[in-house]
Design a protein around this motif. Sequence first.
Motif, PDB file in Angstrom:
ATOM      1  N   LYS A  64      -0.311   0.313 -10.877  1.00 13.58           N
ATOM      2  CA  LYS A  64       0.026   1.714 -10.620  1.00 13.58           C
ATOM      3  C   LYS A  64      -1.104   2.425  -9.860  1.00 13.58           C
ATOM      4  O   LYS A  64      -0.853   3.214  -8.940  1.00 13.58           O
ATOM      5  CB  LYS A  64       0.278   2.438 -11.943  1.00 13.58           C
ATOM      6  CG  LYS A  64       1.498   1.971 -12.708  1.00 13.58           C
ATOM      7  CD  LYS A  64       1.577   2.727 -14.046  1.00 13.58           C
ATOM      8  CE  LYS A  64       2.776   2.330 -14.861  1.00 13.58           C
ATOM      9  NZ  LYS A  64       2.814   3.054 -16.164  1.00 13.58           N
ATOM     10  N   PHE A  65      -2.340   2.151 -10.276  1.00 14.45           N
ATOM     11  CA  PHE A  65      -3.492   2.816  -9.662  1.00 14.45           C
ATOM     12  C   PHE A  65      -3.619   2.443  -8.189  1.00 14.45           C
ATOM     13  O   PHE A  65      -3.858   3.301  -7.332  1.00 14.45           O
ATOM     14  CB  PHE A  65      -4.766   2.428 -10.422  1.00 14.45           C
ATOM     15  CG  PHE A  65      -6.016   3.088  -9.923  1.00 14.45           C
ATOM     16  CD1 PHE A  65      -6.272   4.429 -10.191  1.00 14.45           C
ATOM     17  CD2 PHE A  65      -6.962   2.377  -9.205  1.00 14.45           C
ATOM     18  CE1 PHE A  65      -7.437   5.042  -9.745  1.00 14.45           C
ATOM     19  CE2 PHE A  65      -8.129   2.971  -8.750  1.00 14.45           C
ATOM     20  CZ  PHE A  65      -8.362   4.314  -9.020  1.00 14.45           C
ATOM     21  N   ILE A  66      -3.436   1.159  -7.888  1.00 13.24           N
ATOM     22  CA  ILE A  66      -3.507   0.701  -6.499  1.00 13.24           C
ATOM     23  C   ILE A  66      -2.392   1.328  -5.672  1.00 13.24           C
ATOM     24  O   ILE A  66      -2.563   1.636  -4.491  1.00 13.24           O
ATOM     25  CB  ILE A  66      -3.453  -0.840  -6.445  1.00 13.24           C
ATOM     26  CG1 ILE A  66      -4.723  -1.434  -7.059  1.00 13.24           C
ATOM     27  CG2 ILE A  66      -3.281  -1.334  -5.015  1.00 13.24           C
ATOM     28  CD1 ILE A  66      -4.664  -2.929  -7.271  1.00 13.24           C
ATOM     29  N   GLY A  67      -1.236   1.545  -6.304  1.00 10.10           N
ATOM     30  CA  GLY A  67      -0.134   2.189  -5.601  1.00 10.10           C
ATOM     31  C   GLY A  67      -0.506   3.572  -5.104  1.00 10.10           C
ATOM     32  O   GLY A  67      -0.031   4.010  -4.050  1.00 10.10           O
ATOM     33  N   GLN A  68      -1.343   4.280  -5.844  1.00  6.00           N
ATOM     34  CA  GLN A  68      -1.798   5.602  -5.428  1.00  6.00           C
ATOM     35  C   GLN A  68      -3.105   5.554  -4.634  1.00  6.00           C
ATOM     36  O   GLN A  68      -3.437   6.518  -3.943  1.00  6.00           O
ATOM     37  CB  GLN A  68      -2.000   6.494  -6.664  1.00  6.00           C
ATOM     38  CG  GLN A  68      -0.730   6.805  -7.415  1.00  6.00           C
ATOM     39  CD  GLN A  68      -0.967   7.784  -8.568  1.00  6.00           C
ATOM     40  OE1 GLN A  68      -1.997   8.436  -8.638  1.00  6.00           O
ATOM     41  NE2 GLN A  68       0.000   7.884  -9.460  1.00  6.00           N
ATOM     42  N   ASN A  69      -3.826   4.434  -4.779  1.00 11.72           N
ATOM     43  CA  ASN A  69      -5.142   4.297  -4.131  1.00 11.72           C
ATOM     44  C   ASN A  69      -5.230   2.937  -3.451  1.00 11.72           C
ATOM     45  O   ASN A  69      -5.925   2.030  -3.942  1.00 11.72           O
ATOM     46  CB  ASN A  69      -6.261   4.451  -5.167  1.00 11.72           C
ATOM     47  CG  ASN A  69      -6.210   5.775  -5.893  1.00 11.72           C
ATOM     48  OD1 ASN A  69      -6.694   6.789  -5.420  1.00 11.72           O
ATOM     49  ND2 ASN A  69      -5.596   5.764  -7.085  1.00 11.72           N
ATOM     50  N   PRO A  70      -4.539   2.763  -2.334  1.00  9.96           N
ATOM     51  CA  PRO A  70      -4.485   1.441  -1.689  1.00  9.96           C
ATOM     52  C   PRO A  70      -5.831   0.954  -1.175  1.00  9.96           C
ATOM     53  O   PRO A  70      -5.953  -0.227  -0.825  1.00  9.96           O
ATOM     54  CB  PRO A  70      -3.490   1.656  -0.539  1.00  9.96           C
ATOM     55  CG  PRO A  70      -3.484   3.130  -0.298  1.00  9.96           C
ATOM     56  CD  PRO A  70      -3.722   3.763  -1.638  1.00  9.96           C
ATOM     57  N   GLY A  71      -6.830   1.833  -1.135  1.00  5.11           N
ATOM     58  CA  GLY A  71      -8.153   1.414  -0.691  1.00  5.11           C
ATOM     59  C   GLY A  71      -8.990   0.771  -1.772  1.00  5.11           C
ATOM     60  O   GLY A  71     -10.156   0.426  -1.543  1.00  5.11           O
ATOM     61  N   VAL A  72      -8.410   0.592  -2.970  1.00  2.00           N
ATOM     62  CA  VAL A  72      -9.143  -0.014  -4.083  1.00  2.00           C
ATOM     63  C   VAL A  72      -8.586  -1.402  -4.380  1.00  2.00           C
ATOM     64  O   VAL A  72      -7.371  -1.597  -4.426  1.00  2.00           O
ATOM     65  CB  VAL A  72      -9.046   0.857  -5.350  1.00  2.00           C
ATOM     66  CG1 VAL A  72      -9.794   0.201  -6.510  1.00  2.00           C
ATOM     67  CG2 VAL A  72      -9.617   2.250  -5.092  1.00  2.00           C
ATOM     68  N   ASP A  73      -9.483  -2.354  -4.584  1.00  5.05           N
ATOM     69  CA  ASP A  73      -9.103  -3.706  -4.988  1.00  5.05           C
ATOM     70  C   ASP A  73      -9.482  -3.878  -6.454  1.00  5.05           C
ATOM     71  O   ASP A  73     -10.637  -3.647  -6.823  1.00  5.05           O
ATOM     72  CB  ASP A  73      -9.829  -4.744  -4.125  1.00  5.05           C
ATOM     73  CG  ASP A  73      -9.516  -6.160  -4.545  1.00  5.05           C
ATOM     74  OD1 ASP A  73      -8.333  -6.495  -4.675  1.00  5.05           O
ATOM     75  OD2 ASP A  73     -10.480  -6.939  -4.756  1.00  5.05           O
ATOM     76  N   VAL A  74      -8.515  -4.255  -7.294  1.00  7.65           N
ATOM     77  CA  VAL A  74      -8.768  -4.429  -8.722  1.00  7.65           C
ATOM     78  C   VAL A  74      -8.414  -5.851  -9.117  1.00  7.65           C
ATOM     79  O   VAL A  74      -7.271  -6.285  -8.953  1.00  7.65           O
ATOM     80  CB  VAL A  74      -7.950  -3.442  -9.578  1.00  7.65           C
ATOM     81  CG1 VAL A  74      -8.324  -3.595 -11.055  1.00  7.65           C
ATOM     82  CG2 VAL A  74      -8.171  -2.005  -9.120  1.00  7.65           C
TER      83      VAL A  74
END
Length: 343
Positions: A64-74
Amino acid sequence: MGKRRKWLTLVASLSALSLVAAACGGDDDDGGGATGETSEEVTGSLNISGSSTVEPITSLVAEKFIGQNPGVDVAVDGPGTSDGFELFCNGETDISDASRPIEEEEVTACEESGITPIEIEVALDALSVVVNPANPMECVSLQDLYALLGPESEGFGTWSDADALATEVGGNGGFPDMPLTIVAPGEESGTYGSFIDLVGTEDIALEQGVSEDAAGGLRPDYQISADDNVIIQNAADTEGGLGFVGFSFAEQAGDSVKELQVDGGEGCVEPSPETVIDGSYPLGRSLFIYVNATKLEENPALGPFVDFYLSDEGIASVEEVLYVPLPADRLEAARSAWETASA
């Protein structure tokens, strides 16, 4: 030991509050609170490891977080709580998922590396004892579980082999005469440690005269698997299969396995959200994430990710993967503690 461990965790958390307040005081919070929305574009990477039980929650939060913040790799993986803490205290991860509280020696290892863990409770869980649907057992006592899985049960090849020991330690016994095939977590798993603590296997073993070295563990002759799905598969496919997993894995297995009721001394209780929340299920426990306070300032993605984890959207992942949500007061306490730590 338990009180000492919790006290050390509290000290670590309070130390983290001072450290982070000094490092971050006066900065605006980029997180979106209960909404889960972020006010600025977040970039960077996060490395999360630890409990395989907590992994499904954190993985969905990350998605979900990546969906809102595509510049983050988790990156999220689940080798086990103990293995996760080793990586965390070596400074290799930003967050450690845990299905048990951090232990004294782990706090010490973190301190020696200059790492202060912030403990955040995120969910509740019911350790579920799973068997094949054909198994006639419906309920087991804590003493029965010791007789089947404790250090004195080494060599028992059938369920009924454990009858005499169960009677000796105050259990019910009455086990079926069928082969006993155990697949369960190993020592690296927080679920393993939680099972020993909640069942009280060490105390029973010491009362039985088992050596201190052997009393702290389970029988050494079962098949160890770090994969909860393998544990489920054994119970589903083997008539005499036995194992224990987090509630979510048992629930997702549906009718392919039977979840046994557990008697902690006040009658048989089935694992459910209601019995975990009211404390009547004897094998209920808390699930945690531990945040590396030292990395909050240097990793711009870490704070916003935890903000999102505790937001309404993030924390909804707990129920979405079939774990038990925190009661409102405990969720608010977790949010307040994090808000203070990250201010």
